[in-house]
Design a protein around this motif. Sequence first.
Motif, PDB file in Angstrom:
ATOM      1  N   GLU A 186       0.815  -1.224   0.000  1.00 16.74           N
ATOM      2  CA  GLU A 186       0.000   0.000   0.000  1.00 16.74           C
ATOM      3  C   GLU A 186       0.846   1.270   0.000  1.00 16.74           C
ATOM      4  O   GLU A 186       0.318   2.375  -0.063  1.00 16.74           O
ATOM      5  N   LEU A 187       2.163   1.123   0.074  1.00 12.08           N
ATOM      6  CA  LEU A 187       3.016   2.298   0.305  1.00 12.08           C
ATOM      7  C   LEU A 187       3.410   2.997  -0.985  1.00 12.08           C
ATOM      8  O   LEU A 187       3.704   2.364  -1.997  1.00 12.08           O
ATOM      9  N   SER A 204       9.921   4.598   6.523  1.00 10.94           N
ATOM     10  CA  SER A 204      11.318   4.529   6.059  1.00 10.94           C
ATOM     11  C   SER A 204      12.014   5.856   6.317  1.00 10.94           C
ATOM     12  O   SER A 204      13.198   5.897   6.647  1.00 10.94           O
ATOM     13  N   GLY A 249       7.038  -3.201   9.165  1.00 10.55           N
ATOM     14  CA  GLY A 249       5.821  -3.800   8.616  1.00 10.55           C
ATOM     15  C   GLY A 249       5.976  -5.299   8.408  1.00 10.55           C
ATOM     16  O   GLY A 249       7.075  -5.860   8.501  1.00 10.55           O
ATOM     17  N   VAL A 251       5.037  -7.981  10.096  1.00 11.59           N
ATOM     18  CA  VAL A 251       5.481  -8.910  11.140  1.00 11.59           C
ATOM     19  C   VAL A 251       4.357  -9.361  12.059  1.00 11.59           C
ATOM     20  O   VAL A 251       4.603 -10.050  13.043  1.00 11.59           O
ATOM     21  N   ASN A 298       3.014  -0.122  12.201  1.00 16.34           N
ATOM     22  CA  ASN A 298       2.381   1.126  12.631  1.00 16.34           C
ATOM     23  C   ASN A 298       3.466   2.145  12.979  1.00 16.34           C
ATOM     24  O   ASN A 298       4.424   1.827  13.697  1.00 16.34           O
TER      25      ASN A 298
HETATM   26  P1  AMP Z   1       1.647  -4.128   8.909  1.00  6.32           P
HETATM   27  O1  AMP Z   1       2.302  -4.561  10.166  1.00  6.32           O
HETATM   28  O2  AMP Z   1       2.508  -4.251   7.712  1.00  6.32           O
HETATM   29  O3  AMP Z   1       0.319  -4.757   8.726  1.00  6.32           O
HETATM   30  O4  AMP Z   1       1.372  -2.579   9.083  1.00  6.32           O
HETATM   31  C1  AMP Z   1       0.571  -2.115  10.146  1.00  6.32           C
HETATM   32  C2  AMP Z   1       0.001  -0.771   9.807  1.00  6.32           C
HETATM   33  O5  AMP Z   1       1.064   0.153   9.624  1.00  6.32           O
HETATM   34  C3  AMP Z   1      -0.800  -0.722   8.537  1.00  6.32           C
HETATM   35  O6  AMP Z   1      -1.867   0.192   8.725  1.00  6.32           O
HETATM   36  C4  AMP Z   1       0.174  -0.211   7.536  1.00  6.32           C
HETATM   37  O7  AMP Z   1      -0.464   0.435   6.443  1.00  6.32           O
HETATM   38  C5  AMP Z   1       0.962   0.762   8.334  1.00  6.32           C
HETATM   39  N1  AMP Z   1       2.272   0.878   7.770  1.00  6.32           N
HETATM   40  C6  AMP Z   1       3.086  -0.153   7.485  1.00  6.32           C
HETATM   41  N2  AMP Z   1       4.237   0.289   6.942  1.00  6.32           N
HETATM   42  C7  AMP Z   1       4.137   1.615   6.887  1.00  6.32           C
HETATM   43  C8  AMP Z   1       5.015   2.629   6.436  1.00  6.32           C
HETATM   44  N3  AMP Z   1       6.192   2.344   5.909  1.00  6.32           N
HETATM   45  N4  AMP Z   1       4.598   3.914   6.524  1.00  6.32           N
HETATM   46  C9  AMP Z   1       3.412   4.187   7.062  1.00  6.32           C
HETATM   47  N5  AMP Z   1       2.559   3.287   7.521  1.00  6.32           N
HETATM   48  C10 AMP Z   1       2.889   2.006   7.428  1.00  6.32           C
END
Ligand code: AMP
Length: 439
Positions: A186-187, A204, A249, A251, A298
């Motif tokens: 989604e990024l 990042s 992300g 994990v 998050n």
């Molecule tokens: P995840 O653990 O990958 O499911 O991510 C948890 C939440 O954090 C989701 O709402 C993601 O969209 C958000 N998220 C993950 N990676 C990023 C990122 N690099 N920047 C901003 N939000 C993120």
Amino acid sequence: MKSVDEHVAGILDAIVPLPPRPLPLRSAHGCVLAAGLHAASALPGFDNSAMDGYAVHAADVVGASPDRPVTLPVTGDIPAAAGTPSPVARGTAARIMTGAPLPPGADTVVQLEWTDGRMDRVTVTRAPVPGQHIRRAGEDVAAGDLVLPAGRLLGAAQLGLLAALNVATPVVHPRPRAAVLSTGSELVEVGEPLGPGQIVDSNSHAVAAAAREAGADVRRLAGVPDSPAAFAAVFADILAGADVVITTGGVSVGAFDVVKQVLAGPGKVRFESVAMRPGMPQGFGVIDGVPVFTLPGNPVSALVSFELFVRPALLRLRGLASVRRPTLVVTTAHELRSPRGRRSYLRARLAASDAGRPPVAHVLGLQGAHQLSALAVADALLIVPEDSADVPAGTELTALYLGGDLPEFGGPQFGGPERGDPERGDPAVVDPVRTRARA
Ligand code: AMP
Ligand code: MG
């Protein structure tokens, strides 16, 4: 569930300082000296003048005063780059500039202000103390002195001293090369247009900045899609040139948690739940000798996890003995709730209290693991211990101070302005913690 302290201890156990090497001063800035540094030469290297004035024999100007001035012929003029100056004979003076080598014979410098400043002959109107205004060779550093101990962080003063001692390439622990890799299909990279359901990759940038602040040289790789093949390829590529890898992300327990899918397994990353909020899902392992941190996605979870686990590791890689951020005791401004069994790190602003009393912590209103806005204005992470579920107002707790080098809020002992002051343009302190988002 593993405690925060156990997780930190396990990480630090696996990390040793990077092997030392000589680096030029510019690159050594912010690095830690690997071995004690002994001066090869003295500082100052030669007797020299501490003033602009005249080098004299003190015996020639005994009793000089405005009423009974002493006049001496000026036989030399010694600038700072004088090489080896000619001797000053009894009954004569040489004009001398600050830093210039003291001529043989002279034992005293009379500052310009005590003379008429002339070049042919000089009139001295005050009697100097014999030996005055001479910087003696070795009075700062003697050859052989231990001037900087092992483990010393090289900042401005240390680099200045090294340069003064003609040390061009001190042997230091280099900065860790940190690869920061965000995952999520989604990024979108910042500045690009967003499609439906897409979000800007903030992790990042935030984690890269945090790593730089912790002294790392950072390589940032943004928005690796949630495809095991794509992630595995990028990961293998960055592992080769990194001293530490930090992912965000992928994990937790979602269907596309690619980091976990690719990196789980013996000899790789151990994924586990750490009893904290935000940031419960954590992973750490050492792959091909490189520490790998897999932080939750998050944004607040990612940064709090970085603060607790990655920052100490980077500081240890740099060879710093102390890897903890300073903590301070604060009192809570209002009643708080926290999940029992997990340690909370609440985003808070600090305000000065009465003299001698700890600062007061105002917990910000938006405590969701996705709510970066509160972290962005927080001074501190307020630590609510695992065994405290309901915390009354006025409770003393520990906080991690995020604000900078010197607390400004600490009341009279620091003398800083009070936070939350509208004159400073600070946002008003908001409600106590209410939101409970998943880590
Ligand atoms: P995840 O653990 O990958 O499911 O991510 C948890 C939440 O954090 C989701 O709402 C993601 O969209 C958000 N998220 C993950 N990676 C990023 C990122 N690099 N920047 C901003 N939000 C993120
Ligand atoms: Mg994701």
